[in-house]
Motif scaffolding. Structure first.
Motif, PDB file in Angstrom:
ATOM      1  N   TYR A 127     -19.957  39.589 105.777  1.00  0.00           N
ATOM      2  CA  TYR A 127     -20.194  40.882 106.002  1.00  0.00           C
ATOM      3  C   TYR A 127     -20.296  41.318 107.450  1.00  0.00           C
ATOM      4  O   TYR A 127     -19.984  42.362 107.911  1.00  0.00           O
ATOM      5  CB  TYR A 127     -21.667  41.321 105.423  1.00  0.00           C
ATOM      6  N   TYR A 166     -16.122  40.410 108.888  1.00  0.00           N
ATOM      7  CA  TYR A 166     -14.862  41.278 108.395  1.00  0.00           C
ATOM      8  C   TYR A 166     -15.446  42.381 107.632  1.00  0.00           C
ATOM      9  O   TYR A 166     -15.745  42.555 106.553  1.00  0.00           O
ATOM     10  CB  TYR A 166     -14.488  40.236 107.217  1.00  0.00           C
ATOM     11  N   ALA A 167     -14.814  43.433 108.239  1.00  0.00           N
ATOM     12  CA  ALA A 167     -15.474  44.943 108.114  1.00  0.00           C
ATOM     13  C   ALA A 167     -14.907  45.076 106.568  1.00  0.00           C
ATOM     14  O   ALA A 167     -15.600  45.911 105.737  1.00  0.00           O
ATOM     15  CB  ALA A 167     -14.928  45.820 108.975  1.00  0.00           C
ATOM     16  N   GLU A 168     -13.728  44.740 106.155  1.00  0.00           N
ATOM     17  CA  GLU A 168     -13.114  45.126 105.053  1.00  0.00           C
ATOM     18  C   GLU A 168     -14.021  44.760 103.947  1.00  0.00           C
ATOM     19  O   GLU A 168     -14.023  45.280 102.577  1.00  0.00           O
ATOM     20  CB  GLU A 168     -11.798  44.587 104.751  1.00  0.00           C
ATOM     21  N   PHE A 169     -14.612  43.697 103.917  1.00  0.00           N
ATOM     22  CA  PHE A 169     -15.434  42.955 102.940  1.00  0.00           C
ATOM     23  C   PHE A 169     -16.755  44.046 102.612  1.00  0.00           C
ATOM     24  O   PHE A 169     -17.481  43.918 101.763  1.00  0.00           O
ATOM     25  CB  PHE A 169     -15.954  41.548 103.087  1.00  0.00           C
ATOM     26  N   ASN A 170     -17.068  44.618 103.699  1.00  0.00           N
ATOM     27  CA  ASN A 170     -18.186  45.576 103.452  1.00  0.00           C
ATOM     28  C   ASN A 170     -17.848  46.752 102.386  1.00  0.00           C
ATOM     29  O   ASN A 170     -18.629  47.030 101.529  1.00  0.00           O
ATOM     30  CB  ASN A 170     -18.705  46.223 104.941  1.00  0.00           C
ATOM     31  N   TYR A 171     -16.770  46.935 102.294  1.00  0.00           N
ATOM     32  CA  TYR A 171     -16.167  47.919 101.420  1.00  0.00           C
ATOM     33  C   TYR A 171     -16.031  47.273 100.019  1.00  0.00           C
ATOM     34  O   TYR A 171     -16.644  47.831  99.202  1.00  0.00           O
ATOM     35  CB  TYR A 171     -14.831  48.519 101.958  1.00  0.00           C
ATOM     36  N   ILE A 172     -15.853  46.276  99.923  1.00  0.00           N
ATOM     37  CA  ILE A 172     -15.695  45.344  98.817  1.00  0.00           C
ATOM     38  C   ILE A 172     -17.099  45.092  98.176  1.00  0.00           C
ATOM     39  O   ILE A 172     -17.506  45.453  96.928  1.00  0.00           O
ATOM     40  CB  ILE A 172     -15.135  43.864  98.801  1.00  0.00           C
ATOM     41  N   LEU A 189      -7.600  42.123 101.108  1.00  0.00           N
ATOM     42  CA  LEU A 189      -8.122  41.158 101.870  1.00  0.00           C
ATOM     43  C   LEU A 189      -7.117  40.822 103.349  1.00  0.00           C
ATOM     44  O   LEU A 189      -6.066  40.591 103.112  1.00  0.00           O
ATOM     45  CB  LEU A 189      -8.469  39.852 101.165  1.00  0.00           C
ATOM     46  N   SER A 190      -7.795  40.743 104.337  1.00  0.00           N
ATOM     47  CA  SER A 190      -7.064  40.382 105.648  1.00  0.00           C
ATOM     48  C   SER A 190      -6.614  38.929 105.491  1.00  0.00           C
ATOM     49  O   SER A 190      -7.295  38.150 104.925  1.00  0.00           O
ATOM     50  CB  SER A 190      -7.793  40.747 106.831  1.00  0.00           C
ATOM     51  N   TYR A 215     -10.129  46.102  97.265  1.00  0.00           N
ATOM     52  CA  TYR A 215      -9.761  46.408  98.652  1.00  0.00           C
ATOM     53  C   TYR A 215      -8.735  45.271  99.229  1.00  0.00           C
ATOM     54  O   TYR A 215      -9.304  44.219  99.018  1.00  0.00           O
ATOM     55  CB  TYR A 215     -10.933  46.779  99.604  1.00  0.00           C
ATOM     56  N   ASN A 251      -9.032  41.540  95.838  1.00  0.00           N
ATOM     57  CA  ASN A 251      -7.790  42.428  96.465  1.00  0.00           C
ATOM     58  C   ASN A 251      -7.641  43.664  95.475  1.00  0.00           C
ATOM     59  O   ASN A 251      -7.048  44.609  96.020  1.00  0.00           O
ATOM     60  CB  ASN A 251      -6.550  41.471  96.430  1.00  0.00           C
TER      61      ASN A 251
END
Length: 187
Positions: free
Chosen positions: A113, A116-122, A14-15, A12, A9
């Motif tokens: 990956y 969950y798009a946000e994990f690509n940023y992480i 996490l949803s 970025y 977190n």
């Protein structure tokens, strides 16, 4: 697991659905000092978050072990090429202390990956941080003399000098234990 979620977190947010999925697929394990997380020749099928403890990565060069990394609590540890290409590893990962770890399997991470798009940023940020660390390490170990290498180590990772046996520190720095002892005496 709370430390891992805090760690992620902080990179970025996490949803909710991603948190739920991670809680289902993350696994926990403990390994004892001197045990192996991975042996050379095996495929690295997990990426680990170190909740507590210290590990070393090394490879064999003839009859000599060459230490390439030390990872401690709060770090991610993986045999990069072996994990991402799913090929046998040339390096081993061994615990220098008793360790508590959370891990995820290759297929679960790949699913995250893709879904969950946000994990690509992480993933990108973590990769970037480790590439920068790797570049600094490479420069420090190749472009500096032995005294400068030791100074770089104690400046950037002072706790390692207290936690890692001298033979592994010397191997990491590319010097002998005798040279390491002399440098410590000068420092």
């Amino acid at each position: 697991m709370e430390e891992l979620f805090t760690f992620l977190n902080n990179v970025y947010p996490l949803s909710g659905p991603l948190c739920e999925y991670l809680q289902c697929c993350l696994k926990y394990r403990e390994i004892s000092r001197k045990d192996y997380l991975l042996k050379a020749g095996h495929i690295c099928r997990h990426i680990h978050f170190i909740e507590s403890g210290l590990l070393r990565c090394y490879y064999d060069k003839g009859t000599t072990e060459v230490c390439s990394w030390f990872m401690k609590e709060g770090d991610i540890i993986v045999s990069i090429e072996s994990f991402y290409r799913q090929v046998p590893s040339y390096e081993s990962i061994q615990a220098l202390e008793d360790c508590r770890l959370f891990y995820i399997e290759y297929n679960d991470l790949d699913f995250i990956y893709k879904n969950y798009a946000e994990f690509n940023y992480i993933g990108r940020e973590l990769t970037l941080n480790y590439f920068i660390l790797w570049a600094q390490q490479l420069y420090g170990l190749r472009m500096q003399n032995s005294y400068e290498r030791y100074h770089w180590l104690i400046t950037n990772f002072p706790e390692l000098v207290l936690r890692v046996p001298a033979k592994h520190i010397a191997s990491y720095l590319g010097i002998t234990e005798v040279t390491l002892s002399k440098i410590k005496g000068m420092h």
